[in-house]
Design a protein around this motif. Structure first.
Motif, mmCIF file in Angstrom:
data_model
loop_
_atom_site.group_PDB
_atom_site.id
_atom_site.type_symbol
_atom_site.label_atom_id
_atom_site.label_comp_id
_atom_site.label_asym_id
_atom_site.label_seq_id
_atom_site.Cartn_x
_atom_site.Cartn_y
_atom_site.Cartn_z
ATOM 1 N N SER A 80 96.765 13.971 39.704
ATOM 2 C CA SER A 80 96.870 15.416 39.504
ATOM 3 C C SER A 80 98.274 15.935 39.813
ATOM 4 O O SER A 80 98.969 15.432 40.696
ATOM 5 C CB SER A 80 95.839 16.142 40.368
ATOM 6 N N LYS A 81 98.676 16.963 39.070
ATOM 7 C CA LYS A 81 99.991 17.594 39.224
ATOM 8 C C LYS A 81 99.812 18.979 39.845
ATOM 9 O O LYS A 81 99.028 19.798 39.365
ATOM 10 C CB LYS A 81 100.668 17.728 37.861
ATOM 11 N N GLY A 127 100.096 22.763 40.751
ATOM 12 C CA GLY A 127 100.484 23.975 40.043
ATOM 13 C C GLY A 127 101.399 24.832 40.897
ATOM 14 O O GLY A 127 101.690 24.517 42.057
ATOM 15 N N ILE A 128 101.817 25.972 40.352
ATOM 16 C CA ILE A 128 102.806 26.812 41.008
ATOM 17 C C ILE A 128 102.312 27.388 42.339
ATOM 18 O O ILE A 128 103.083 27.603 43.266
ATOM 19 C CB ILE A 128 103.254 27.950 40.054
ATOM 20 N N SER A 183 98.202 21.790 37.321
ATOM 21 C CA SER A 183 98.838 22.072 36.031
ATOM 22 C C SER A 183 98.841 20.880 35.083
ATOM 23 O O SER A 183 99.595 20.853 34.108
ATOM 24 C CB SER A 183 100.287 22.536 36.257
ATOM 25 N N GLY A 184 98.038 19.869 35.363
ATOM 26 C CA GLY A 184 97.994 18.695 34.510
ATOM 27 C C GLY A 184 97.950 17.431 35.352
ATOM 28 O O GLY A 184 97.453 17.450 36.477
ATOM 29 N N ARG A 226 90.541 17.601 38.045
ATOM 30 C CA ARG A 226 90.002 18.909 38.460
ATOM 31 C C ARG A 226 88.770 18.731 39.354
ATOM 32 O O ARG A 226 88.607 19.436 40.351
ATOM 33 C CB ARG A 226 89.659 19.758 37.233
ATOM 34 N N THR A 253 91.934 27.455 35.653
ATOM 35 C CA THR A 253 93.324 27.879 35.484
ATOM 36 C C THR A 253 94.261 26.716 35.793
ATOM 37 O O THR A 253 93.816 25.636 36.203
ATOM 38 C CB THR A 253 93.671 29.058 36.420
ATOM 39 N N ASN A 254 95.552 26.969 35.617
ATOM 40 C CA ASN A 254 96.562 25.951 35.923
ATOM 41 C C ASN A 254 97.427 26.321 37.121
ATOM 42 O O ASN A 254 98.459 25.675 37.361
ATOM 43 C CB ASN A 254 97.472 25.747 34.705
ATOM 44 N N ILE A 255 97.033 27.340 37.878
ATOM 45 C CA ILE A 255 97.899 27.788 38.970
ATOM 46 C C ILE A 255 97.860 26.834 40.169
ATOM 47 O O ILE A 255 98.822 26.770 40.938
ATOM 48 C CB ILE A 255 97.538 29.223 39.416
ATOM 49 N N HIS A 260 99.935 25.897 44.273
ATOM 50 C CA HIS A 260 99.276 24.862 45.069
ATOM 51 C C HIS A 260 99.642 24.928 46.556
ATOM 52 O O HIS A 260 98.785 24.665 47.417
ATOM 53 C CB HIS A 260 99.596 23.472 44.518
#
Length: 245
Positions: A118-119, A121-122, A107-108, A55, A102-104, A124
């Protein structure tokens, strides 16, 4: 990261009152923070630690867009563009909050062979549109300044050309976005950041970029660059594998 931070400090300490120097330092600082945070992600075995620093890395990358844009606007002294610069900072601040809380956008983390990463998010891809849009805007105004203003002093024109070429390098560093979408592709964008630093350093020494005067011999420059680019990373590998285990 150390190379970038060192260059930023060289610039800001030379003239702390210059807005141009301040914006360049800001950009260099966020580059350094981005690379440092991902260093921790690669080294740690803890998922929560990896997510936290992922993050941090993503927020640093977010701030690269407005700070680079601000730098280019200051370089050509285009005051009409400042409204868009301030707007880019506002949007970036909102995105920083979303990355952290947030995770938008994030997301992890993915687990790859080199460590955690980093992954995406929806939403991104929405961030990518903003990020590239701001970078491209800065690139375009530099290019148009060179093409339209034929009366720019020779040394100023050379400085703008170096800035134009140098700031293309971080764009190539955007290849680091690929692993965020699940492709196990080692993120080597840091190489382009080092090239960026070398270009700016050359411009400082050769053309007094940002009105900085550095009294170094060519041999001295070679030794410094060699130690920073090769010596530090090699030294870190000796203890890095034992860190954050």
């Amino acid at each position: 990261g150390i190379v970038s931070l060192g260059l930023g400090l060289l610039v800001i300490l030379n003239n702390r009152s210059s807005l141009l120097n301040k914006t360049f330092f800001s950009f260099s600082f966020f580059v350094s923070l981005w690379l440092f945070a991902y260093t921790v992600c690669y080294l740690t075995k803890s998922v929560p630690v990896a997510i936290f620093f992922a993050r941090i890395a993503c927020t640093a990358v977010t701030m690269l867009a407005p700070t680079s844009y601000h730098f280019t606007v200051c370089l050509i002294n285009n005051k009409k563009e400042m409204i868009l610069v301030y707007l880019s900072y506002i949007v970036s601040a909102v995105m920083v909050f979303l990355f952290l809380e947030t995770n938008i956008f994030l997301s992890g983390v993915h687990k790859y062979f080199w460590g955690y990463y980093s992954k995406a998010g929806i939403l991104h891809p929405l961030f990518l549109m903003f990020f590239f849009g701001v970078f491209i805007r800065g690139f375009i105004i530099l290019l148009f300044t060179l093409l339209k203003n034929k009366d720019i002093p020779s040394i100023k024109r050379k400085q703008i050309k170096f800035a134009l070429f140098a700031f293309i390098m971080p764009m190539f560093g955007s290849i680091d976005f690929i692993p965020k979408y699940g492709f196990e592709f080692y993120p080597f964008g840091f190489i382009f950041v080092i090239i960026f630093s070398i270009i700016i350093t050359y411009a400082i020494i050769k053309y007094r970029f940002m009105d900085i005067r550095v009294a170094l011999t060519r041999a001295g420059i070679f030794v410094i660059v060699y130690l920073l680019v090769l010596g530090i990373p090699l030294g870190l590998t000796r203890w890095g594998k034992y860190w954050l285990q």
